[in-house]
Design a protein around this motif. Sequence first.
Motif, PDB file in Angstrom:
ATOM      1  N   ALA A 311      44.206  48.590  45.234  1.00 45.64           N
ATOM      2  CA  ALA A 311      43.696  47.146  44.641  1.00 45.64           C
ATOM      3  C   ALA A 311      43.268  46.326  46.256  1.00 45.64           C
ATOM      4  O   ALA A 311      42.251  45.416  45.849  1.00 45.64           O
ATOM      5  N   ILE A 312      43.885  46.905  47.476  1.00 45.65           N
ATOM      6  CA  ILE A 312      43.747  45.971  48.648  1.00 45.65           C
ATOM      7  C   ILE A 312      42.037  46.330  48.729  1.00 45.65           C
ATOM      8  O   ILE A 312      41.236  45.512  49.088  1.00 45.65           O
ATOM      9  N   ARG A 313      41.664  47.721  48.259  1.00 43.91           N
ATOM     10  CA  ARG A 313      40.145  48.074  48.614  1.00 43.91           C
ATOM     11  C   ARG A 313      39.354  47.378  47.626  1.00 43.91           C
ATOM     12  O   ARG A 313      38.185  46.666  47.925  1.00 43.91           O
ATOM     13  N   MET A 314      39.832  47.125  46.254  1.00 47.23           N
ATOM     14  CA  MET A 314      39.086  46.270  44.953  1.00 47.23           C
ATOM     15  C   MET A 314      38.963  44.832  45.716  1.00 47.23           C
ATOM     16  O   MET A 314      37.855  44.286  45.851  1.00 47.23           O
ATOM     17  N   TYR A 315      39.774  44.111  46.226  1.00 47.77           N
ATOM     18  CA  TYR A 315      39.857  42.856  46.740  1.00 47.77           C
ATOM     19  C   TYR A 315      38.933  42.752  48.033  1.00 47.77           C
ATOM     20  O   TYR A 315      38.347  41.752  47.978  1.00 47.77           O
ATOM     21  N   ILE A 316      38.885  43.697  48.714  1.00 49.32           N
ATOM     22  CA  ILE A 316      37.857  43.354  49.943  1.00 49.32           C
ATOM     23  C   ILE A 316      36.264  43.773  49.365  1.00 49.32           C
ATOM     24  O   ILE A 316      35.259  43.126  49.647  1.00 49.32           O
ATOM     25  N   LYS A 317      36.156  44.900  48.561  1.00 49.37           N
ATOM     26  CA  LYS A 317      35.009  45.333  48.109  1.00 49.37           C
ATOM     27  C   LYS A 317      34.289  44.132  47.167  1.00 49.37           C
ATOM     28  O   LYS A 317      33.097  43.980  47.115  1.00 49.37           O
ATOM     29  N   TYR A 318      35.100  43.678  46.146  1.00 50.32           N
ATOM     30  CA  TYR A 318      34.515  42.632  45.315  1.00 50.32           C
ATOM     31  C   TYR A 318      35.052  41.199  45.608  1.00 50.32           C
ATOM     32  O   TYR A 318      35.117  40.423  44.864  1.00 50.32           O
ATOM     33  N   ARG A 319      35.206  41.098  47.066  1.00 50.65           N
ATOM     34  CA  ARG A 319      35.667  39.551  47.291  1.00 50.65           C
ATOM     35  C   ARG A 319      34.762  38.387  47.065  1.00 50.65           C
ATOM     36  O   ARG A 319      35.303  37.316  47.011  1.00 50.65           O
ATOM     37  N   HIS A 320      33.535  38.709  46.745  1.00 48.45           N
ATOM     38  CA  HIS A 320      32.690  37.796  46.275  1.00 48.45           C
ATOM     39  C   HIS A 320      32.655  37.547  44.895  1.00 48.45           C
ATOM     40  O   HIS A 320      32.179  36.369  44.285  1.00 48.45           O
ATOM     41  N   ASN A 321      33.493  38.228  44.183  1.00 45.35           N
ATOM     42  CA  ASN A 321      33.319  38.207  42.641  1.00 45.35           C
ATOM     43  C   ASN A 321      34.891  37.735  41.844  1.00 45.35           C
ATOM     44  O   ASN A 321      35.849  38.747  42.083  1.00 45.35           O
ATOM     45  N   ARG A 322      34.873  36.647  41.446  1.00 47.56           N
ATOM     46  CA  ARG A 322      36.039  36.183  40.874  1.00 47.56           C
ATOM     47  C   ARG A 322      36.785  37.109  39.876  1.00 47.56           C
ATOM     48  O   ARG A 322      37.853  37.136  39.761  1.00 47.56           O
ATOM     49  N   TYR A 323      35.605  37.258  39.240  1.00 44.09           N
ATOM     50  CA  TYR A 323      36.046  38.045  37.946  1.00 44.09           C
ATOM     51  C   TYR A 323      36.954  39.383  38.341  1.00 44.09           C
ATOM     52  O   TYR A 323      37.814  39.664  37.837  1.00 44.09           O
ATOM     53  N   GLN A 324      36.394  39.957  39.166  1.00 40.69           N
ATOM     54  CA  GLN A 324      36.893  41.176  39.813  1.00 40.69           C
ATOM     55  C   GLN A 324      38.433  41.058  40.259  1.00 40.69           C
ATOM     56  O   GLN A 324      39.260  41.962  40.296  1.00 40.69           O
ATOM     57  N   ILE A 325      38.511  39.973  41.216  1.00 40.94           N
ATOM     58  CA  ILE A 325      39.592  39.615  42.162  1.00 40.94           C
ATOM     59  C   ILE A 325      40.607  39.360  40.622  1.00 40.94           C
ATOM     60  O   ILE A 325      41.821  39.741  40.755  1.00 40.94           O
ATOM     61  N   PHE A 326      40.473  38.346  39.955  1.00 37.88           N
ATOM     62  CA  PHE A 326      41.288  38.003  38.972  1.00 37.88           C
ATOM     63  C   PHE A 326      41.948  39.168  38.253  1.00 37.88           C
ATOM     64  O   PHE A 326      42.991  39.304  37.754  1.00 37.88           O
ATOM     65  N   ARG A 327      40.838  39.956  37.811  1.00 34.20           N
ATOM     66  CA  ARG A 327      40.976  41.264  36.762  1.00 34.20           C
ATOM     67  C   ARG A 327      42.027  42.406  37.683  1.00 34.20           C
ATOM     68  O   ARG A 327      43.225  42.614  37.026  1.00 34.20           O
TER      69      ARG A 327
END
Length: 611
Positions: A311-327
């Motif tokens: 999930a840390i990887r996801m938070y960094i990779k998609y940090r510009h995208n609120r949908y992905q962070i929240f999901r």
Amino acid sequence: MKNLKKIGFVVFMLGIVLFIGNIFMGEYKFDGDKIRSHFDSTPDVFDKGDSIASGFIDAVQQYEATNSAPTTNIVTFNAALPQIIDRHNHNVSDALAATEGLSSDDVQSVVSGANQESGIVYSEEVIRGALGDNENKVKMLVDNTSWMYTDQRDFADVAEFESTLQSKVDELNGSVGTQYHISKEKWSLLDINKAMVESGAKTSTWLWFFLTFGLIIIGSVIYNGTNYKILGEAGIKNDGIYHESATNRGWVAWIVLLFLVGFYVALYFFPQYIANAVLLVDPVSEGLSGNPASQWFLYGFIYCVAMSVMAIRMYIKYRHNRYQIFRTTVVLFFQIAFAFIIPELLVRFNMPYYDFKNAWPLDYDFFFTYNIESLIDNGTLGIFMLVWGIILTLIIVPIMVYFFGKRWYCSWVCGCGGLAETLGDPYRQLSNKKMWAWKLERYLIYSVLVFAVIMTGLVLYTFFTGSGSLFGIDTYYISVVYGFLIGSIFSGVIGTGFYPIFGNRTWCRFGCPLAAYMGIVQRFKSRFRITTNGGQCISCGNCSTYCEQGIDVRAYAQKGQNIVRSSCVGCGVCSAVCPRGVLKLENGPEENRFGNEGPIVLGNDGFELNK
Ligand code: SF4
Ligand code: SF4
């Protein structure tokens, strides 16, 4: 920063190597003291545990007297263990049949009591008349041969009666003493392995916990965390993904596959071989539920760790995208809280183990007799859980799919989806986009749904009628076949083990019966759609490439056609990777949901002209 990333990788790999090595370490020994403490939980009282322990020690000695091969490592120990258990169980049955079983004299007494002038008469009265002074023997026959009573059936002659009685008595004598038998089920073999091994995982558990899970977590956090700087500005960075052996089915991918498949095979079919790994999480399990860990607790723990670090990887990779962070946050929360911690805490407070978000038919054993009975036996809370499970499947799931699409479950709540969206994210481009894969998807997933419905219907038939078969089909056998083929092989070994080759949603796309059910609702009665601003599309194909469900998103986008597909799990990555902002996940009125159909329609059977 790149050097730090390399250090993270080395630390991670060191943890993995120690984790695998730990499984094979230690000395295995059939030690008298350990056998006693494992089988006899009340050493101050002479009871059943003492008998089982001393019987097992005798069986070990008999085995060792005839086998000179050592039993000190994981392989030789587990080769000997089932044979020793067989020997123990055989000894127990032999010894007890002489005193507590039914002798041939007993059978003859009953036969002569039943052979009356009026013909064969068999009843409890006849049994008591023949064996009256031995209540155990009377009870054994009354409990097990009441179906032979002559008020329910006839016997042609005394010979038929005697042979029917004798064969039942033989069966009963064979099972005498089962309460002193040792199970050869997987859980029992695992428990004995845990008890008999002498290893670092057992004597220095926290040290080995750090050397394995600790290093894996630290290494992963460093490796993923450095991406924040290495990848530069926020934004999608998938450069080179097809040049990496790990993410383009190269040799690294195959090694990861071997590791994952090996782990799943051990977990489902040979958990006794991962006793040292299970020992590592005993303290965590005891802290949560109060019980030592099982292989399923280990699985749940690893699942949560894998999702968290990825999930840390996801938070960094998609940090510009609120949908992905929240999901990502929500799906992580549901896994850790609902699937892992809450069920363990329920057990701690003597309540049934229950995952409140796991819906049938994904939770395929929800309607199995043992589960229904266990819930009913647990009073009000158990009944509430039973009712909740039914409401979840029949009412909550379809209503939520109507309003939000199946993404609410597949991408926000489900554990399988959660793992796919975190650990599986590096593999999403591997999903097959060919038309034949789409066809296979529909054949497979709906076949599994039909199989799940039939299997559950048969199991419920048995629950309500007490009959073990319907139209000659053994209901228990069908449930075992489903559990093996779908529950273990498809969802686990193939579904997750093959992430590096088939992509991260193989199970969700081709096998999950709950996804099939929700897909039908999503396709025909839902407010969810992905809208496309076709004029902006530059046909780069990023959306299709990164659709984990193998949907050719670009084909819709090029025509400005809305995407309404039963398989779409609403992960939102097609929209995230689109450089032109063409795609938008929306919930809206059902009218005009399919949007501009255009002159060419991409339908279930291929491309059609819109007449
Ligand atoms: S179409 Fe988009 S939202 Fe749907 S599964 Fe594919 S990538 Fe995810
Ligand atoms: S990613 Fe965007 S621009 Fe590229 S093909 Fe898909 S919809 Fe078109």
